[in-house]
Design a protein around this motif. Structure first.
Motif, mmCIF file in Angstrom:
data_model
loop_
_atom_site.group_PDB
_atom_site.id
_atom_site.type_symbol
_atom_site.label_atom_id
_atom_site.label_comp_id
_atom_site.label_asym_id
_atom_site.label_seq_id
_atom_site.Cartn_x
_atom_site.Cartn_y
_atom_site.Cartn_z
ATOM 1 N N PHE A 102 31.028 48.280 41.187
ATOM 2 C CA PHE A 102 31.933 47.788 40.141
ATOM 3 C C PHE A 102 32.073 46.262 40.160
ATOM 4 O O PHE A 102 33.004 45.716 39.569
ATOM 5 C CB PHE A 102 33.326 48.405 40.315
ATOM 6 N N ARG A 103 31.173 45.546 40.831
ATOM 7 C CA ARG A 103 31.337 44.113 41.055
ATOM 8 C C ARG A 103 31.437 43.323 39.762
ATOM 9 O O ARG A 103 32.138 42.292 39.718
ATOM 10 C CB ARG A 103 30.195 43.566 41.916
ATOM 11 N N ARG A 104 30.785 43.777 38.696
ATOM 12 C CA ARG A 104 30.806 43.010 37.445
ATOM 13 C C ARG A 104 32.126 43.115 36.703
ATOM 14 O O ARG A 104 32.469 42.235 35.912
ATOM 15 C CB ARG A 104 29.659 43.468 36.550
ATOM 16 N N ARG A 105 32.868 44.179 36.944
ATOM 17 C CA ARG A 105 34.151 44.329 36.268
ATOM 18 C C ARG A 105 35.326 43.985 37.177
ATOM 19 O O ARG A 105 36.465 43.955 36.725
ATOM 20 C CB ARG A 105 34.316 45.755 35.743
ATOM 21 N N ARG A 106 35.034 43.699 38.454
ATOM 22 C CA ARG A 106 36.090 43.354 39.405
ATOM 23 C C ARG A 106 36.319 41.844 39.412
ATOM 24 O O ARG A 106 35.366 41.056 39.393
ATOM 25 C CB ARG A 106 35.705 43.819 40.816
ATOM 26 N N ARG A 111 33.967 40.788 47.075
ATOM 27 C CA ARG A 111 34.988 40.496 48.082
ATOM 28 C C ARG A 111 36.213 41.357 47.822
ATOM 29 O O ARG A 111 36.625 41.509 46.684
ATOM 30 C CB ARG A 111 35.378 39.014 48.033
ATOM 31 N N LEU A 112 36.796 41.919 48.876
ATOM 32 C CA LEU A 112 37.973 42.764 48.711
ATOM 33 C C LEU A 112 39.232 41.906 48.800
ATOM 34 O O LEU A 112 39.505 41.285 49.841
ATOM 35 C CB LEU A 112 38.011 43.870 49.776
ATOM 36 N N ALA A 113 39.974 41.855 47.698
ATOM 37 C CA ALA A 113 41.210 41.075 47.641
ATOM 38 C C ALA A 113 42.358 41.937 48.158
ATOM 39 O O ALA A 113 43.135 42.500 47.382
ATOM 40 C CB ALA A 113 41.468 40.598 46.217
ATOM 41 N N ILE A 114 42.459 42.056 49.469
ATOM 42 C CA ILE A 114 43.455 42.933 50.084
ATOM 43 C C ILE A 114 44.585 42.122 50.700
ATOM 44 O O ILE A 114 44.424 40.931 51.000
ATOM 45 C CB ILE A 114 42.815 43.827 51.165
ATOM 46 N N ASP A 115 45.720 42.768 50.886
ATOM 47 C CA ASP A 115 46.840 42.181 51.610
ATOM 48 C C ASP A 115 46.492 42.259 53.092
ATOM 49 O O ASP A 115 46.593 43.312 53.720
ATOM 50 C CB ASP A 115 48.123 42.959 51.310
ATOM 51 N N GLU A 116 46.058 41.138 53.661
ATOM 52 C CA GLU A 116 45.563 41.138 55.034
ATOM 53 C C GLU A 116 46.629 41.556 56.035
ATOM 54 O O GLU A 116 46.321 42.183 57.057
ATOM 55 C CB GLU A 116 45.012 39.753 55.387
ATOM 56 N N GLY A 117 47.880 41.237 55.756
ATOM 57 C CA GLY A 117 48.952 41.629 56.665
ATOM 58 C C GLY A 117 49.118 43.138 56.736
ATOM 59 O O GLY A 117 49.295 43.718 57.812
ATOM 60 N N ASN A 253 40.650 47.248 40.301
ATOM 61 C CA ASN A 253 41.037 46.006 40.980
ATOM 62 C C ASN A 253 42.322 46.140 41.784
ATOM 63 O O ASN A 253 43.065 45.176 41.938
ATOM 64 C CB ASN A 253 41.193 44.857 39.958
ATOM 65 N N LYS A 254 42.573 47.297 42.326
ATOM 66 C CA LYS A 254 43.751 47.531 43.170
ATOM 67 C C LYS A 254 43.273 47.733 44.607
ATOM 68 O O LYS A 254 43.342 48.814 45.183
ATOM 69 C CB LYS A 254 44.535 48.734 42.662
ATOM 70 N N ASP A 255 42.769 46.627 45.190
ATOM 71 C CA ASP A 255 42.096 46.704 46.480
ATOM 72 C C ASP A 255 43.027 47.074 47.622
ATOM 73 O O ASP A 255 42.636 47.786 48.548
ATOM 74 C CB ASP A 255 41.416 45.367 46.782
#
Length: 338
Positions: A102-106, A111-117, A253-255
């Motif tokens: 899904f990289r083209r629509r993300r 890269r995973l845009a996650i809450d690292e904490g 996009n809800k990583d």
């Protein structure tokens, strides 16, 4: 007939995963819960129920119905250890593959845009308490010490849930306005969302159970040892809900939800079901058991180091690393069992 059972049960799990993600986001918004709490607690525990049912039925069923305790213990321990291993390896591979697909629509691409904490907290809990549980299977302990370890794991998970709910995380974004099964124009009430969620869980459990039975039928027809199913295929089938939910969330996009769904399930599977094994089975881990534990801890440790170093979590790393570790276990399982 076996192929039909496999297809129908897999379809049921896919449908349930779609209904579940829709309902759990609405409920999370109604309860003012953040992404971390929804992904790591509600979604993770809910979708962990199918694989948790296997050791419960196997172990407690043997105690109540008087079935062969040794066989029941082997099936139960295999399912208990298989779940966190698959989450730490194959589930990470699926997340990586989904982000690439899904990289083209993300917005963040690969890269995973996650809450690292949120994720680092989950992985830290997993590494500590899964290592403790594994140590209890290596060292011969009297029952009262095993009971103490079991209590420690349950208290640890309760503390984890408390911290996760208190932290919450970022607010849920783009919460769906419509409930899939609510066909009226009015805003769906909370009880309807809860009903859809519970119904989805019921479908997940039934679908996973039918899937495992179909795989067992196939093993008999093909002459594959049943032990191989309990070690590899049964956990694989019952872990499908986590993977499909994460695929859906990654596409949207809800990583943090996608990753928290898996990392939160890792914490649950390394504490609650493990306690059942420690208390109601000999919990004497063999080579293949320890190999799966070692790979799971290694995968979690590498991910934890990436998060601590503030390095971006990339789909390619998850795809290759998780896939390689899972493949290594499958090869070892075939060699040992056959």
């Amino acid at each position: 007939m076996t192929i039909v059972e496999l297809i129908l049960s897999l379809g049921a799990i896919l449908l349930a995963a779609f209904l579940f993600t829709n309902a759990v986001e609405i409920l999370g918004e109604r309860l003012n819960m953040g992404q971390g709490a929804v992904g790591s607690v509600l979604a993770a525990v809910g979708t962990a129920l199918p694989e948790t049912m296997i050791p419960i039925v196997a172990i407690l069923g043997a105690l109540i119905l008087g079935r062969d305790p040794q066989t029941a213990g082997e099936i139960g321990v295999g399912a208990i250890l298989g779940a966190p291993f698959l989450l730490a390896t194959l589930a990470m591979c699926v997340i990586g593959a989904s982000a690439l697909a899904f990289r083209r629509r993300r917005e963040s691409g690969t890269r995973l845009a996650i809450d690292e904490g949120v994720v680092a907290r989950d992985i830290r809990f997993f590494l500590i308490f899964y290592a403790i549980a594994a140590a209890a299977g290596i060292i011969s302990l009297p029952f009262y010490l095993k009971a103490a370890v079991g209590v420690l794991l349950l208290v640890a998970y309760a503390y984890y849930v408390r911290r996760t709910l208190a932290a919450g995380g970022a607010d849920l974004e783009e919460t769906p306005e419509r409930l899939t099964l609510w066909r009226f124009r009015s805003r769906p009430p909370t009880w309807a969302a809860a009903g859809q969620l519970l119904g989805a869980l019921a479908i997940m459990i039934a679908g996973a159970e039918f899937f495992v039975e179909a795989v067992e039928h196939a093993s008999r027809e093909l002459g594959i040892p049943a032990g191989l199913i309990s070690l590899v295929l049964a956990p694989l089938a019952t872990e499908l809900p986590e993977k499909f939910n994460s695929v859906i969330w990654l596409r949207e996009n809800k990583d943090t939800l996608a990753f928290g769904n898996v990392s939160g399930a890792m914490v649950f599977q390394s504490t609650v079901p493990v306690t059942l094994g420690i208390l109601f089975t000999p919990w004497d881990l063999k080579f293949l058991d320890l190999f799966s534990v070692g790979l799971a801890l290694a995968s979690g440790f590498v991910l934890f180091l990436m998060l601590r170093a503030k390095r971006p979590v990339r789909a390619e790393v998850l795809l290759v690393g998780g896939g390689a570790m899972y493949a290594a276990f499958v090869v070892a399982a075939i060699v040992v069992v056959l």
